[in-house]
Enzyme design. Structure first.
Site, mmCIF file in Angstrom:
data_model
loop_
_atom_site.group_PDB
_atom_site.id
_atom_site.type_symbol
_atom_site.label_atom_id
_atom_site.label_comp_id
_atom_site.label_asym_id
_atom_site.label_seq_id
_atom_site.Cartn_x
_atom_site.Cartn_y
_atom_site.Cartn_z
ATOM 1 N N SER A 94 1.000 -1.130 -0.087
ATOM 2 C CA SER A 94 0.121 0.048 -0.026
ATOM 3 C C SER A 94 0.879 1.238 -0.141
ATOM 4 C CB SER A 94 -0.796 0.073 1.253
ATOM 5 O OG SER A 94 -1.535 1.310 1.316
ATOM 6 N N TYR A 153 -2.804 -1.575 9.982
ATOM 7 C CA TYR A 153 -2.483 -1.775 8.680
ATOM 8 C C TYR A 153 -1.401 -1.100 8.161
ATOM 9 C CZ TYR A 153 -3.789 -1.708 3.688
ATOM 10 O OH TYR A 153 -3.721 -1.779 2.305
#
Length: 249
Positions: A127, A140
């Protein structure tokens, strides 16, 4: 004909990537926790297999059924949005089991065959938070940054055997997609003390200047697999590219 195994193909990035490789004439092993035949067009080049990346037995069975794998795409993942203070540690562990340890377990399972053939590519989807951590996503972000370091180190040790490790870094996706695989609702993770802080962040989430499309990630994975150089990171989506350039990565 080359074979790619992709995790997390029931929707989103994994599904788009499976379609891309099928369109390009590859054999595709599309894996998902609960197989659904209808998500991809019927093709002799397609196999859909059950796979839970947090279960060693499931991983072994999928690898055995897939046969020789030329490319592994570790895409399966879960997200969580909320204040870290209010995020149960049980959920933090679940995020790491899928996003971090699941990727490592899948990678470890395919290395022997790639090393023996002295060829193969492992693509880990992380990400853009690895470049620019965003608020309300601490667990995350940590799970994805761990894979960034893991892949960078792995690329060095596998290069000796002709095996490549690559990173694909998607940019921002709508919050509903980001947290769709989590069992905890966003509102449960925003204590009253965080309300004023979180409000403008969620407003920005709802009206992003740029977003990453599923096809952007599929294209970045394709580029990562076919790049003949030593590039490690492949940003996906205009926002990720902008962050990548700003960071000088």
């Amino acid at each position: 004909m080359n074979t790619v195994l992709i995790t997390g193909c029931s929707s989103g990035y994994g599904l788009a990537t499976a379609r891309r490789f099928l369109d390009k004439g590859w054999n595709v092993v599309a894996t998902m926790r609960t197989p659904r035949e209808s998500v991809l067009p019927m093709s002799r080049a397609l196999r859909i297999l059950p796979l839970d990346v947090t279960d060693a037995g499931s991983i072994a069975a999928a690898i055995d059924a897939a046969g020789p794998i030329d490319v592994l795409v570790n895409n399966a993942g879960i997200g969580v949005v909320g204040a870290f203070e209010a995020t149960p540690m049980s959920h933090v562990r679940r995020v790491f089991e899928t996003n971090t340890f699941g990727v490592m377990a899948m990678t470890q399972a395919v290395i022997p065959q790639m090393r023996a053939r002295r060829s193969g590519t492992i693509v880990n989807v992380t990400s853009s938070v690895a470049l620019a951590p965003m608020p309300l996503a601490a667990a995350y972000t940590a799970s994805k940054q761990a894979i960034e370091g893991f892949t960078g180190s792995l690329a060095h040790e596998l290069a000796y055997f002709g095996v490549r490790a690559r990173l694909v870094e998607p940019g921002f996706a709508p919050t509903t997609r980001f947290s769709q695989n989590t069992s905890v609702k966003v509102e449960e993770l925003i204590p009253p003390a965080y309300a004023d802080f979180a409000a403008p962040i969620f407003e920005a989430f709802a009206r992003p200047a740029m977003t990453t499309r599923e096809v952007d990630v599929a294209e970045a994975v394709w580029a990562a697999v076919h790049d003949a150089g030593e590039t490690l990171r492949f940003p996906a989506g205009p926002d990720a590219v902008a962050l990548y350039e700003a960071a000088g990565a």
